[in-house]
Design an enzyme around this catalytic site. Sequence first.
Site, PDB file in Angstrom:
ATOM      1  N   SER A 202     -65.597  42.969   0.463  1.00 23.46           N
ATOM      2  CA  SER A 202     -66.213  41.721   0.033  1.00 23.46           C
ATOM      3  C   SER A 202     -66.236  41.603  -1.506  1.00 23.46           C
ATOM      4  CB  SER A 202     -67.621  41.676   0.634  1.00 23.46           C
ATOM      5  OG  SER A 202     -68.097  40.383   0.692  1.00 23.46           O
ATOM      6  N   ASP A 410     -63.349  37.290  10.522  1.00 23.58           N
ATOM      7  CA  ASP A 410     -64.177  36.971   9.350  1.00 23.58           C
ATOM      8  C   ASP A 410     -63.965  35.515   8.959  1.00 23.58           C
ATOM      9  OD1 ASP A 410     -65.857  37.214   7.154  1.00 23.58           O
ATOM     10  OD2 ASP A 410     -64.278  37.996   5.844  1.00 23.58           O
ATOM     11  N   HIS A 470     -66.206  40.491   9.166  1.00 19.87           N
ATOM     12  CA  HIS A 470     -66.381  40.985   7.805  1.00 19.87           C
ATOM     13  C   HIS A 470     -66.905  42.424   7.795  1.00 19.87           C
ATOM     14  CE1 HIS A 470     -66.585  39.711   3.602  1.00 19.87           C
ATOM     15  NE2 HIS A 470     -67.756  40.295   3.475  1.00 19.87           N
TER      16      HIS A 470
END
Length: 496
Positions: A202, A410, A470
């Site tokens: 991320s 994601d 994610h």
Amino acid sequence: MWKATILWVLLTLEPSEGLFRSLYRNVRVCNPSHRDPGQPLFLTPYIKSGKIQEGKQLSLVGPFPGANVKSYSGYLTVNETYNSNLFFWFFPAQENPNDAPVVLWLQGGPGGSSMFGLFVEHGPYVVNKNLTVRARDFPWTAKFSMLYIDNPTGTGFSFTDDARGFAASEDDVARDLYSALTQFFQLFPEYRKNDFYATGESYAGKYVPAIAYYIHLLNPTAKVKINLKGVAIGDGFSDPETIIGGYPGFLYHIGLLDEKQKKYFQKQCAETIKYIKQEKWRKAFEIFDNLMNGDLTSYPSYFQNSTGCSYYFNFLQCQEPEEEKYFGDFLSLPEVRRAIHVGNLTFHDGSEVEKHMWADWFKSVKPWLAEIMNNYRISLGHMMMMMVMIANIYTALTVCQVLIYSGQLDIIVAAPLTERSLLVTNWKGLRDYKKVDKKIWRVHSSDVEVAGYVRQVGDFHQVIVRGGGHILPNDQPLRSFDMINRFIFGKGWEPY
Ligand SMILES: *[C@@H]1O[C@H](CO)[C@@H](O)[C@H](O)[C@H]1NC(C)=O
Ligand SMILES: *[C@@H]1O[C@H](CO)[C@@H](O)[C@H](O)[C@H]1NC(C)=O
Ligand SMILES: *[C@@H]1O[C@H](CO)[C@@H](O)[C@H](O)[C@H]1NC(C)=O
Ligand SMILES: *[C@@H]1O[C@H](CO)[C@@H](O)[C@H](O)[C@H]1NC(C)=O
């Protein structure tokens, strides 16, 4: 007094949601009330005075409820002027610890604690509802020595005593982190010869290139050399502009926006990109916040309104899973705090970090990433190999393995958005990357299900993992473990 004031300010702040931090923000870690949490352990004085054995012995993590594996933790002072300290928790590999690669893990955010990665993604422990821990299936600590650092300063257990001690740029992040890493390798010199990998997900899609680039730059003249062999980035926010440009189409195609909502998204994303190009970071931040996050506003974001979901880490889920928060209560237990040497120090939710980093949000780290990707190893017999070898002899360039991976489900840094940014990253393998045939990856040859897809050019690997979002290693533990093993040990992508 100063500390008390900071604490008061932190407690009275409205908790703000970060782009990738909304989930970490919900984790509440309290200071213990009565039972003794012990004292925080600051290791820099031991390193400075050469009391390595003593410092290392003290950093050994004590017992806490449930399964225990050998590990070390404590604070490394990275800026004495502002008393900035980074907290680390290190797990020597369970198999072959003497030679296993050392893998640094960095959480995103900005301001997300790496304790999330440890407890929810790939550390040796999973926290039960009754606040004991059990062993995880497929922990990355089985094969790698995992180093979890709360980064940057002000994240999780890491702290600073001065507002100027917070990072405002990726240069600040890399400088502090580099200091922590060199101290770590002084405290644990036996791991210095092992391969070192920088990894994270991320927003760490910015930290990882930043620290790798920093190491790459400083290694030739450094006293404590870091044996950087590669980087791995999951669902990385490395190149915000291209990612943002892909949202309207992506959200529409997975059925989360209708035609009219897509048009609104297109307008807002175009506006954000316009301000990014003009380097008006605050303006870009505000528009984007209104669209996706709603941190700065008292009402829900456009994304939340149009999807009904507060979670954008997996498009099959609308809300954050409850069990991802248990570790916060676990880290509040006095016996745990005593065991990991944090004492009664505050666990920060990262909102201060986010505030100091707002001007960094939309800046791209593409040039640094490209520099690292340009140093990937290419197959023998290739003409370029000679040139790379010559370059290596003269400039001591690090030869780097690069893994860019995505969870297929994601939303926030969706796989096609990552692919979009790879196509505009100017590196020497770009032409080959565009031409190479995608491989289908299965863990075992008997598997009916496909684990994912791989595009490989030399030591550059792009992987899409099926069935995960994610927070990929939590959704797909076996596939994630298999992926990182194949990448680091260079096993290829054929089924076993
Ligand atoms: C401490 O932080 C300040 C402000 O970011 C910076 O100017 C200074 O160089 C840092 N000191 C060290 C030793 O890194
Ligand atoms: C806590 O929960 C785990 C898993 O549900 C269970 O195995 C364990 O026995 C429980 N421990 C205590 C002390 O209740
Ligand atoms: C989301 O809905 C609320 C309630 O209808 C509204 O007040 C708010 O302005 C909406 N958010 C955006 C970004 O349009
Ligand atoms: C931690 O404990 C010390 C005394 O041992 C106290 O002075 C300090 O205020 C406490 N800090 C926090 C954050 O509770």
